[in-house]
Structure formats: C-alpha cells, structure tokens
Scaffold this active site. Sequence first.
Site, PDB file in Angstrom:
ATOM      1  N   LYS A  22      40.622  65.016  36.732  1.00 56.78           N
ATOM      2  CA  LYS A  22      40.550  63.707  37.468  1.00 56.78           C
ATOM      3  C   LYS A  22      41.709  62.851  37.080  1.00 56.78           C
ATOM      4  O   LYS A  22      42.429  62.299  37.894  1.00 56.78           O
ATOM      5  CB  LYS A  22      39.364  63.109  37.306  1.00 56.78           C
ATOM      6  CG  LYS A  22      39.168  61.524  37.672  1.00 56.78           C
ATOM      7  CD  LYS A  22      37.906  60.952  37.413  1.00 56.78           C
ATOM      8  CE  LYS A  22      37.636  60.287  36.047  1.00 56.78           C
ATOM      9  NZ  LYS A  22      38.199  58.886  35.854  1.00 56.78           N
ATOM     10  N   ASN A  23      41.930  62.837  35.760  1.00 55.39           N
ATOM     11  CA  ASN A  23      42.661  61.521  35.401  1.00 55.39           C
ATOM     12  C   ASN A  23      44.309  62.173  35.300  1.00 55.39           C
ATOM     13  O   ASN A  23      45.048  61.226  34.810  1.00 55.39           O
ATOM     14  CB  ASN A  23      42.359  61.320  33.597  1.00 55.39           C
ATOM     15  CG  ASN A  23      40.964  60.339  33.719  1.00 55.39           C
ATOM     16  OD1 ASN A  23      40.688  59.900  34.811  1.00 55.39           O
ATOM     17  ND2 ASN A  23      40.388  60.350  32.550  1.00 55.39           N
ATOM     18  N   CYS A 118      34.302  45.778  33.115  1.00 57.14           N
ATOM     19  CA  CYS A 118      34.149  47.240  33.327  1.00 57.14           C
ATOM     20  C   CYS A 118      33.023  47.389  31.961  1.00 57.14           C
ATOM     21  O   CYS A 118      32.883  46.559  31.016  1.00 57.14           O
ATOM     22  CB  CYS A 118      35.219  48.060  32.606  1.00 57.14           C
ATOM     23  SG  CYS A 118      35.192  49.786  32.596  1.00 57.14           S
ATOM     24  N   ARG A 123      39.335  46.047  28.778  1.00 57.39           N
ATOM     25  CA  ARG A 123      40.195  47.024  29.580  1.00 57.39           C
ATOM     26  C   ARG A 123      41.216  45.911  30.299  1.00 57.39           C
ATOM     27  O   ARG A 123      41.538  46.101  31.608  1.00 57.39           O
ATOM     28  CB  ARG A 123      39.656  47.844  30.587  1.00 57.39           C
ATOM     29  CG  ARG A 123      38.661  48.751  29.714  1.00 57.39           C
ATOM     30  CD  ARG A 123      38.079  49.655  30.723  1.00 57.39           C
ATOM     31  NE  ARG A 123      38.966  50.916  30.926  1.00 57.39           N
ATOM     32  CZ  ARG A 123      38.658  52.057  31.671  1.00 57.39           C
ATOM     33  NH1 ARG A 123      37.527  52.244  32.118  1.00 57.39           N
ATOM     34  NH2 ARG A 123      39.556  52.932  31.984  1.00 57.39           N
ATOM     35  N   PRO A 124      42.165  45.393  29.456  1.00 54.90           N
ATOM     36  CA  PRO A 124      43.224  44.238  30.267  1.00 54.90           C
ATOM     37  C   PRO A 124      44.224  45.519  30.716  1.00 54.90           C
ATOM     38  O   PRO A 124      44.389  46.431  30.168  1.00 54.90           O
ATOM     39  CB  PRO A 124      43.559  43.350  29.057  1.00 54.90           C
ATOM     40  CG  PRO A 124      43.421  44.132  27.827  1.00 54.90           C
ATOM     41  CD  PRO A 124      42.174  44.879  28.107  1.00 54.90           C
ATOM     42  N   ASP A 126      47.557  44.011  30.319  1.00 55.96           N
ATOM     43  CA  ASP A 126      48.747  43.431  30.007  1.00 55.96           C
ATOM     44  C   ASP A 126      49.894  44.135  29.537  1.00 55.96           C
ATOM     45  O   ASP A 126      51.031  44.057  30.047  1.00 55.96           O
ATOM     46  CB  ASP A 126      48.409  42.441  28.635  1.00 55.96           C
ATOM     47  CG  ASP A 126      48.006  43.410  27.537  1.00 55.96           C
ATOM     48  OD1 ASP A 126      46.700  44.116  27.931  1.00 55.96           O
ATOM     49  OD2 ASP A 126      48.414  43.360  26.475  1.00 55.96           O
ATOM     50  N   GLN A 127      49.755  45.617  29.134  1.00 56.58           N
ATOM     51  CA  GLN A 127      50.851  46.327  28.769  1.00 56.58           C
ATOM     52  C   GLN A 127      51.512  46.835  30.017  1.00 56.58           C
ATOM     53  O   GLN A 127      52.892  47.309  29.894  1.00 56.58           O
ATOM     54  CB  GLN A 127      50.296  47.529  27.816  1.00 56.58           C
ATOM     55  CG  GLN A 127      49.993  46.993  26.636  1.00 56.58           C
ATOM     56  CD  GLN A 127      50.886  46.162  25.770  1.00 56.58           C
ATOM     57  OE1 GLN A 127      52.018  46.454  25.385  1.00 56.58           O
ATOM     58  NE2 GLN A 127      50.653  44.906  25.657  1.00 56.58           N
ATOM     59  N   ASP A 308      36.579  59.901  25.663  1.00 53.53           N
ATOM     60  CA  ASP A 308      35.733  60.305  26.947  1.00 53.53           C
ATOM     61  C   ASP A 308      34.756  61.409  26.653  1.00 53.53           C
ATOM     62  O   ASP A 308      34.046  61.792  27.518  1.00 53.53           O
ATOM     63  CB  ASP A 308      36.654  60.949  27.907  1.00 53.53           C
ATOM     64  CG  ASP A 308      37.405  59.806  28.610  1.00 53.53           C
ATOM     65  OD1 ASP A 308      36.942  58.641  28.572  1.00 53.53           O
ATOM     66  OD2 ASP A 308      38.564  60.005  29.436  1.00 53.53           O
ATOM     67  N   VAL A 330      38.600  53.401  20.733  1.00 52.68           N
ATOM     68  CA  VAL A 330      39.263  53.128  21.798  1.00 52.68           C
ATOM     69  C   VAL A 330      38.706  51.924  22.618  1.00 52.68           C
ATOM     70  O   VAL A 330      39.464  50.958  23.084  1.00 52.68           O
ATOM     71  CB  VAL A 330      39.558  54.308  22.609  1.00 52.68           C
ATOM     72  CG1 VAL A 330      40.325  54.137  23.957  1.00 52.68           C
ATOM     73  CG2 VAL A 330      40.160  55.422  21.687  1.00 52.68           C
ATOM     74  N   ARG A 400      31.723  60.209  40.191  1.00 53.42           N
ATOM     75  CA  ARG A 400      33.148  59.682  40.312  1.00 53.42           C
ATOM     76  C   ARG A 400      33.960  60.766  39.545  1.00 53.42           C
ATOM     77  O   ARG A 400      35.322  60.806  39.572  1.00 53.42           O
ATOM     78  CB  ARG A 400      33.172  58.520  39.300  1.00 53.42           C
ATOM     79  CG  ARG A 400      32.517  57.252  40.250  1.00 53.42           C
ATOM     80  CD  ARG A 400      32.838  56.028  39.518  1.00 53.42           C
ATOM     81  NE  ARG A 400      34.237  55.908  39.306  1.00 53.42           N
ATOM     82  CZ  ARG A 400      34.747  55.078  38.465  1.00 53.42           C
ATOM     83  NH1 ARG A 400      34.095  54.100  37.803  1.00 53.42           N
ATOM     84  NH2 ARG A 400      35.946  54.943  38.138  1.00 53.42           N
TER      85      ARG A 400
HETATM   86  N1  EPU Z   1      44.548  48.311  26.689  1.00 50.82           N
HETATM   87  C1  EPU Z   1      45.065  47.131  26.494  1.00 50.82           C
HETATM   88  N2  EPU Z   1      46.127  46.712  27.270  1.00 50.82           N
HETATM   89  C2  EPU Z   1      46.522  47.343  28.602  1.00 50.82           C
HETATM   90  C3  EPU Z   1      45.926  48.526  28.528  1.00 50.82           C
HETATM   91  C4  EPU Z   1      45.089  49.082  27.508  1.00 50.82           C
HETATM   92  O1  EPU Z   1      44.724  46.275  25.439  1.00 50.82           O
HETATM   93  O2  EPU Z   1      47.531  46.649  29.164  1.00 50.82           O
HETATM   94  C5  EPU Z   1      43.516  48.898  25.861  1.00 50.82           C
HETATM   95  C6  EPU Z   1      42.516  48.985  26.431  1.00 50.82           C
HETATM   96  O3  EPU Z   1      41.367  47.983  26.608  1.00 50.82           O
HETATM   97  C7  EPU Z   1      41.761  50.143  25.528  1.00 50.82           C
HETATM   98  C8  EPU Z   1      42.737  50.882  24.973  1.00 50.82           C
HETATM   99  O4  EPU Z   1      43.935  50.039  25.368  1.00 50.82           O
HETATM  100  O5  EPU Z   1      41.039  49.560  24.709  1.00 50.82           O
HETATM  101  C9  EPU Z   1      43.161  52.179  25.695  1.00 50.82           C
HETATM  102  O6  EPU Z   1      43.178  52.111  27.039  1.00 50.82           O
HETATM  103  P1  EPU Z   1      43.906  52.961  28.176  1.00 50.82           P
HETATM  104  O7  EPU Z   1      44.945  52.126  28.833  1.00 50.82           O
HETATM  105  O8  EPU Z   1      44.644  54.260  27.331  1.00 50.82           O
HETATM  106  O9  EPU Z   1      42.798  53.346  29.056  1.00 50.82           O
HETATM  107  P2  EPU Z   1      43.083  53.725  30.709  1.00 50.82           P
HETATM  108  O10 EPU Z   1      44.384  54.233  30.954  1.00 50.82           O
HETATM  109  O11 EPU Z   1      42.525  52.425  31.189  1.00 50.82           O
HETATM  110  C10 EPU Z   1      42.541  56.351  30.798  1.00 50.82           C
HETATM  111  C11 EPU Z   1      41.244  57.237  31.150  1.00 50.82           C
HETATM  112  C12 EPU Z   1      40.181  56.874  30.941  1.00 50.82           C
HETATM  113  C13 EPU Z   1      39.957  56.959  29.256  1.00 50.82           C
HETATM  114  C14 EPU Z   1      41.195  56.282  28.734  1.00 50.82           C
HETATM  115  C15 EPU Z   1      41.322  56.361  27.025  1.00 50.82           C
HETATM  116  C16 EPU Z   1      42.424  57.396  33.640  1.00 50.82           C
HETATM  117  C17 EPU Z   1      42.232  57.025  34.910  1.00 50.82           C
HETATM  118  N3  EPU Z   1      41.411  56.815  32.729  1.00 50.82           N
HETATM  119  O12 EPU Z   1      41.997  54.810  31.039  1.00 50.82           O
HETATM  120  O13 EPU Z   1      38.888  57.673  31.317  1.00 50.82           O
HETATM  121  O14 EPU Z   1      38.933  56.720  28.559  1.00 50.82           O
HETATM  122  O15 EPU Z   1      42.556  56.514  29.296  1.00 50.82           O
HETATM  123  O16 EPU Z   1      41.750  58.095  27.016  1.00 50.82           O
HETATM  124  O17 EPU Z   1      43.375  58.106  33.022  1.00 50.82           O
HETATM  125  C18 EPU Z   1      37.044  58.519  31.805  1.00 50.82           C
HETATM  126  O18 EPU Z   1      37.745  59.321  32.824  1.00 50.82           O
HETATM  127  O19 EPU Z   1      35.696  58.113  32.126  1.00 50.82           O
HETATM  128  C19 EPU Z   1      38.058  57.328  31.664  1.00 50.82           C
HETATM  129  C20 EPU Z   1      37.191  56.081  31.407  1.00 50.82           C
END
Ligand code: EPU
Length: 421
Positions: A22-23, A118, A123-124, A126-127, A308, A330, A400
Amino acid sequence: MDKMVVEGGVPLAGTVTVSGAKNAALPIVAAALLAEGDHVVRNVPDLADVRTMGRLLTHMACEVGRGQDRRTVTVRVPRTVKPEAPYDLVRTMRASVVVLGPLVARWGQARVSLPGGCAIGARPIDQHLKGLAALGAELTLQHGYVEARAPRGRLQGATFVFDGQTVTGTENVMMAAALAEGRTLLGNCAREPEVVDLAEALNGMGARVQGAGTAEIRIEGVERLRPLSHAVIPDRIEAGTLLVAGALPGNDVTVKGCELSHLEALLEKLQQAGASIAPVAGGLRVVGGGRPRPADVKTAPFPGFPTDMQAQMMVLLALADGSSVVTETVFENRYMHVLELRRLGADISVDGKVAVVKGVPTLSGAPVMASDLRASAALVLAGLAAQGTTEVRRVYHLDRGYERLEEKLVPLGARIRRVAA
Ligand code: EPU
C-alpha cells in the site's frame, strides 16, 4: 459497517501470499501526475486507500482504471489537469498529500487540503512544505488549503536537510525535485523500502535519482518524464502481520512473496520471542511452538522495528511467559489498541511512549472496536489467538490497508468471517 467475527483458539497452518505494498503504491500512483500520457502500475493492492487515490486523480481529470487481473492500475494523465486535492478526499486519507510535490513540479501550481488530526498522532506536514519551499515553491496556507506555485513554472534544484525523518515527506520532495531545474541534494531522508521503490519508479520514467535507501538522496532534475511502467514491491507490513499470525502458539504459516531484507528487525524480534523462522522457496515459514518468550521492542524508522508492526507484535507479547517493554518512538499516540486488548484479558499498562506488557497464558474473546488500520490488524490477530468469539468492529479501518485479510486467513484454517452490521 462490516464487522469481523473470529472464533479463536484454532491452530493455523498453510501458505499465504502477500499483496503489493500500500505505502509504495500510493506515492507511485501519485507520481503519474509528473507526466502526461498513459501510465501502468502493476502489483497494486485492491484496497480502500488505493481507491481513494484513484478518486483523487479522477477529480483532477485523469482517467483511472483497473486491469482485469485487479492487480494493475492504469492512469491516463491529460494535457491539463485540475491541480487540486479537496478536503473530502484528503480527510479520508492523509497520504493524499503526496500529490502536492508532483502537482507543483509538473503543473506549476497546486491546491491541496491540509490533512486534519489523526488517531495515532499530530502528524504535521511542515517538512513536506519546508522541502518544497527550498526548491523555490511559493506556499500560502488559507482556508484549510496549501496553495503552492512554482515561480516561472519550474522549481529549482537545492540542498535541503529534513529536520526529522519522514517517509511521505521524503517522497513528496523527491518527486518534486525530479522535474526541478538543476541538482537537488536531500539530507536526513527516510530510508524505507517504499522510498526506494518510488525512486526506482521515477527512474523508470526517466528521472535521475540516486541514493534512495540511504540518508542522502541526489537528484539531477530533468525537463520532462515519460509515463510510468512499474511493479510495486510486496507489502512488508501485511507480510509482517501474517508472520506474527504464524508465530502465535501452535501455528505454522508460510508467507510467500515477501522480501526478507525488508523484514529483518521484525524477524529478529519474532525469533527472540521463540518463533522458528526458515526461508523457503519464495518466502518464509514461521512456526510458533509453545508460549512466546518476552522481548523488548522499540519502534524506529527503517531499518529499525516498524511502528506499523508495533500493535501486532504486542499481541504476541501479550501471551508471553514474562514481561516485555514496548517503546513507540515514531508516533505520540499509537497505543489505542491497548484498551481493546485489555478487554480480551491482556495485561498491558502504558505510560507515555512506553508500554509494559505482562504476558498472560490465554486471551478470551470479546467485542472490540478498531481505532486505526494497524490496531485493527492487531485485534484480528488477538481474536485468532483468544479462546471464544471476538468481534472486531469498524472493519473499514482494516480494509484501508489489507486486501480482504479474512480471505487470506481462512485457507490457513482460521474461523473468521465478515458480517455486514
Ligand atoms: N513528521 C513531522 N513533520 C512532517 C512529517 C512528519 O513532524 O512534516 C513526524 C510525524 O508526525 C511522525 C514522524 O515524523 O511523528 C514520522 O512520520 P512520517 O512522515 O514518516 O509518516 P508518514 O509519511 O505520514 C508513513 C506511512 C505510515 C507509517 C509512517 C512511519 C504512508 C502512506 N504512510 O506515514 O503508514 O506509519 O510512514 O513509518 O507511507 C500505515 O500504513 O498504517 C501507516 C500509518
């Protein structure tokens, strides 16, 4: 709203095959927005989040189809798209935000709803925004939307170091840089296999991306890309969930189609918990044996133990002969499953990021409520191990990210059925 009814305590044995990830599929399908024309993505799982991505691209005037094999997604990107991701779609799937980078890079503008709260953490994004701004995107936030524009129509290569590792953030900025003018250097990147798969898909389109899978990704921007033709990697989290099913007491499950190098941190913990694991042709066989042993688990970005898989692993530890400490690093709120597991008789206490799991000899079936995707998978696993009947409600969370999980478990002997509620 469907629910899953599980009659637990029945040993599982047999072979099951993993679907596409999925991801990985979500950002790869979104990458179609980087080029006009006819795209083909293979090994795409047929599940709710992928359908949401399809609706999103359809909203933008793309034509999205599924091949007869149900595994292939086709996307026709027209000469002009409507570069907008509306709130109604983004609120059902946060990963919709991965269209932002491709839209601004290819079409010079984007209007993407900000994802809201969420269940598992703040889950911001900002990056994502900082990275795109580094490439020269002009960003404004208004009325709940991010509006992005590439001045003079094209982004500019730049050096950008992420403050913290983010999977979809890395993907968004990497996709944008693929079409930027000049060279981009991204530091502190996420190293997940899904990032690597996206980079390979982009390179197949004619992009010049190097270093994906390491902390530093180098991208030589190109003027245009050709349509995608790519097969998605196997889903390591679905594989992991099925491996935990095999590691539960009395079970013997072979998981085919999984990629061993994506699963090392999990396999180490399953072995520590007493499961025996052996590579077999095209997959892994896991035998649960007797009562699991305790094991401490700390989640971390890849190659660490995946967040996950934290909820599913906790089910195994809940049955262990001793106490385990689980630390979630995380996400800040990813223990929603604990209260539900306690309803099944698990002895788990949570203090901030740390959960202490005191193993109990048996779980007992009960009605439970799924709160998010991986929590619902954990509740199904717990139901399989528990004595008696477990009803997992709000199965839409499970759907999902798992392609009809019950259809993969029934051939193993599981007594699980979906009931329309
Ligand atoms: N974060 C920030 N700022 C940002 C982005 C992320 O502070 O701009 C923080 C998040 O709040 C979190 C950490 O960084 O604490 C890591 O988040 P990440 O951005 O890596 O997560 P994501 O990209 O939103 C993906 C997967 C998630 C998985 C995470 C961590 C997809 C579509 N989703 O989410 O998958 O848990 O990486 O590995 O790739 C799932 O499939 O159940 C799922 C939640």
